[in-house]
Design an enzyme around this catalytic site. Structure first.
Site, PDB file in Angstrom:
ATOM      1  N   SER A 137       0.867  -1.193   0.000  1.00  0.00           N
ATOM      2  CA  SER A 137       0.000   0.000   0.000  1.00  0.00           C
ATOM      3  C   SER A 137       0.896   1.233   0.000  1.00  0.00           C
ATOM      4  O   SER A 137       2.065   1.143   0.425  1.00  0.00           O
ATOM      5  CB  SER A 137      -0.864  -0.005   1.266  1.00  0.00           C
ATOM      6  OG  SER A 137      -1.454   1.250   1.481  1.00  0.00           O
ATOM      7  N   TYR A 150      -2.130  -1.722  10.526  1.00  0.00           N
ATOM      8  CA  TYR A 150      -2.201  -1.852   9.062  1.00  0.00           C
ATOM      9  C   TYR A 150      -0.944  -1.289   8.410  1.00  0.00           C
ATOM     10  O   TYR A 150      -0.292  -1.948   7.602  1.00  0.00           O
ATOM     11  CB  TYR A 150      -3.445  -1.121   8.542  1.00  0.00           C
ATOM     12  CG  TYR A 150      -3.662  -1.243   7.053  1.00  0.00           C
ATOM     13  CD1 TYR A 150      -4.262  -2.371   6.509  1.00  0.00           C
ATOM     14  CD2 TYR A 150      -3.261  -0.233   6.173  1.00  0.00           C
ATOM     15  CE1 TYR A 150      -4.463  -2.493   5.134  1.00  0.00           C
ATOM     16  CE2 TYR A 150      -3.447  -0.342   4.807  1.00  0.00           C
ATOM     17  CZ  TYR A 150      -4.051  -1.470   4.289  1.00  0.00           C
ATOM     18  OH  TYR A 150      -4.246  -1.590   2.934  1.00  0.00           O
TER      19      TYR A 150
HETATM   20  N1  LIG Z   1      -8.761  -0.767  -1.345  1.00  0.00           N
HETATM   21  C1  LIG Z   1      -7.750   0.043  -1.127  1.00  0.00           C
HETATM   22  O1  LIG Z   1      -7.902   1.296  -1.109  1.00  0.00           O
HETATM   23  C2  LIG Z   1      -6.362  -0.504  -0.935  1.00  0.00           C
HETATM   24  C3  LIG Z   1      -5.285   0.398  -1.008  1.00  0.00           C
HETATM   25  C4  LIG Z   1      -3.990  -0.092  -0.851  1.00  0.00           C
HETATM   26  C5  LIG Z   1      -3.768  -1.436  -0.608  1.00  0.00           C
HETATM   27  N2  LIG Z   1      -4.831  -2.289  -0.531  1.00  0.00           N
HETATM   28  C6  LIG Z   1      -4.529  -3.692  -0.272  1.00  0.00           C
HETATM   29  O2  LIG Z   1      -4.967  -4.466  -1.374  1.00  0.00           O
HETATM   30  C7  LIG Z   1      -5.328  -5.771  -0.944  1.00  0.00           C
HETATM   31  C8  LIG Z   1      -6.746  -6.088  -1.431  1.00  0.00           C
HETATM   32  O3  LIG Z   1      -7.606  -5.127  -0.864  1.00  0.00           O
HETATM   33  P1  LIG Z   1      -9.098  -4.888  -1.333  1.00  0.00           P
HETATM   34  O4  LIG Z   1      -9.380  -3.456  -1.163  1.00  0.00           O
HETATM   35  O5  LIG Z   1      -9.340  -5.559  -2.633  1.00  0.00           O
HETATM   36  O6  LIG Z   1      -9.847  -5.674  -0.147  1.00  0.00           O
HETATM   37  P2  LIG Z   1     -11.241  -6.455  -0.129  1.00  0.00           P
HETATM   38  O7  LIG Z   1     -11.650  -6.504   1.310  1.00  0.00           O
HETATM   39  O8  LIG Z   1     -12.154  -5.837  -1.080  1.00  0.00           O
HETATM   40  O9  LIG Z   1     -10.800  -7.901  -0.604  1.00  0.00           O
HETATM   41  C9  LIG Z   1      -9.879  -8.641   0.176  1.00  0.00           C
HETATM   42  C10 LIG Z   1     -10.059 -10.124  -0.067  1.00  0.00           C
HETATM   43  O10 LIG Z   1      -9.182 -10.817   0.845  1.00  0.00           O
HETATM   44  C11 LIG Z   1      -9.912 -11.891   1.431  1.00  0.00           C
HETATM   45  N3  LIG Z   1      -9.338 -12.259   2.723  1.00  0.00           N
HETATM   46  C12 LIG Z   1      -9.341 -11.555   3.883  1.00  0.00           C
HETATM   47  N4  LIG Z   1      -8.780 -12.262   4.862  1.00  0.00           N
HETATM   48  C13 LIG Z   1      -8.387 -13.446   4.329  1.00  0.00           C
HETATM   49  C14 LIG Z   1      -7.747 -14.609   4.853  1.00  0.00           C
HETATM   50  N5  LIG Z   1      -7.371 -14.696   6.135  1.00  0.00           N
HETATM   51  N6  LIG Z   1      -7.500 -15.635   4.015  1.00  0.00           N
HETATM   52  C15 LIG Z   1      -7.884 -15.573   2.706  1.00  0.00           C
HETATM   53  N7  LIG Z   1      -8.503 -14.510   2.174  1.00  0.00           N
HETATM   54  C16 LIG Z   1      -8.750 -13.455   2.963  1.00  0.00           C
HETATM   55  C17 LIG Z   1     -11.342 -11.348   1.559  1.00  0.00           C
HETATM   56  O11 LIG Z   1     -12.287 -12.371   1.746  1.00  0.00           O
HETATM   57  C18 LIG Z   1     -11.488 -10.608   0.232  1.00  0.00           C
HETATM   58  O12 LIG Z   1     -11.966 -11.452  -0.791  1.00  0.00           O
HETATM   59  C19 LIG Z   1      -5.228  -5.764   0.590  1.00  0.00           C
HETATM   60  O13 LIG Z   1      -3.999  -6.339   0.975  1.00  0.00           O
HETATM   61  C20 LIG Z   1      -5.260  -4.282   0.923  1.00  0.00           C
HETATM   62  O14 LIG Z   1      -4.612  -3.998   2.129  1.00  0.00           O
HETATM   63  C21 LIG Z   1      -6.110  -1.857  -0.710  1.00  0.00           C
END
Ligand SMILES: NC(=O)c1ccc[n+]([C@@H]2O[C@H](COP(=O)([O-])OP(=O)(O)OC[C@H]3O[C@@H](n4cnc5c(N)ncnc54)[C@H](O)[C@@H]3O)[C@@H](O)[C@H]2O)c1
Length: 255
Positions: A137, A150
């Site tokens: 991130s 986080y």
């Molecule tokens: N959305 C944002 O603004 C953003 C920004 C920077 C980084 N990220 C990172 O990107 C990645 C994806 O984020 P997102 O926004 O798509 O999140 P999201 O919550 O929309 O999707 C995350 C997925 O991970 C799965 N998950 C959670 N815990 C789990 C576990 N223990 N085992 C297996 N699967 C698991 C969830 O079921 C879900 O399908 C994350 O690592 C997040 O920190 C997101």
């Protein structure tokens, strides 16, 4: 950017950035294995059809990860691409964070990436080639209030990325992808914590020089590029995809 014949594992691949990455990797010809706790991953695998599998797996648990990687190798023969994307967000400062909450965020965001790499890399080494992409991130570089566990987990992912790159070069590359705000279920859930979700959404938009937030598909295209043979000289790096978030010194804008 053909990934024909490559085999990819995507953690958290049921939805959000992971869902988009799963679709994009599959579109480019890769076989995809979705590891997720959400059974929506099964629906996505069914929709994609041939070359797509879903294993329900909590990627913070070693036994489940080991079994899932073994099944993936059994099915497709070997592994070429691992996308460590599963993650959760929790909102607290250091003094507010309970030990359980700290451990949960570290386990899901960071330990999972270590475990998946640990159990995927042997297959890549046997083949002589592989790529590990860690979804970190911008919070590995800049941060906001109330996200202590986080931001710590996302920063540590860069260390893991460098270690994998150094320890397994030249056969295996490892790259971290660092998105700004992305429109996913994680963001939508976070917005609902505010009494005025629309105002917070607009704040997110305004923080980015691009004056919008990112789509999961844009992050997925970067993942596809980094996973492909078009990026053989990129390893150990953290690539920001953040629309210029945090680039400008606060208060420095002059009209
Ligand atoms: N959305 C944002 O603004 C953003 C920004 C920077 C980084 N990220 C990172 O990107 C990645 C994806 O984020 P997102 O926004 O798509 O999140 P999201 O919550 O929309 O999707 C995350 C997925 O991970 C799965 N998950 C959670 N815990 C789990 C576990 N223990 N085992 C297996 N699967 C698991 C969830 O079921 C879900 O399908 C994350 O690592 C997040 O920190 C997101």
């Amino acid at each position: 950017m053909s990934l024909k014949g490559k085999n990819a594992v995507i953690t958290g691949g049921a939805k959000g950035i992971g869902g988009a990455a799963t679709r994009a990797l599959h579109r480019e010809g890769a076989n995809v294995v979705i590891l997720d706790v959400d059974s929506l991953g099964g629906k996505l695998a069914e929709e994609l059809g041939k070359g797509a599998l879903f294993f329900k797996c909590d990627v913070s648990r070693e036994t489940e990860v080991r079994q899932a990687m073994e099944k993936a190798v059994e099915t497709f023969g070997d592994l070429d691409i691992l996308v460590n994307n599963a993650g959760i967000q929790r909102y607290s400062t250091v003094t507010e964070t309970t030990e359980e909450e700290w451990d949960l965020v570290m386990n899901v965001n960071l330990k999972s990436a270590f475990l998946c790499a640990k159990h995927a890399i042997p297959s890549m080494l046997a083949k002589g080639k592989g790529v590990v992409i860690n979804v970190s991130s911008v919070q590995a570089f800049i941060t906001q209030n109330n996200v202590a566990p986080y931001t710590t987990s996302k920063t540590a992912m860069l260390g893991l990325t460098r270690s994998i790159a150094v320890d397994y070069a030249p056969n295996i590359r490892s790259v971290a992808v660092c998105p700004g705000t992305v429109d996913t279920p994680m963001l939508r859930d976070a917005l609902q914590l505010s009494p005025d979700p629309e105002a917070v959404y607009q704040e997110c938009v305004d923080m980015h020089l691009a004056k919008r937030i990112c789509s999961p598909e844009e992050v997925a295209e970067l993942i596809v590029f980094l996973a492909s043979d078009k990026a053989p000289f990129i390893t150990g790096q953290a690539i920001r995809i953040d629309g210029g978030l945090g680039l400008m010194v606060a208060g420095s804008k002059r009209d």
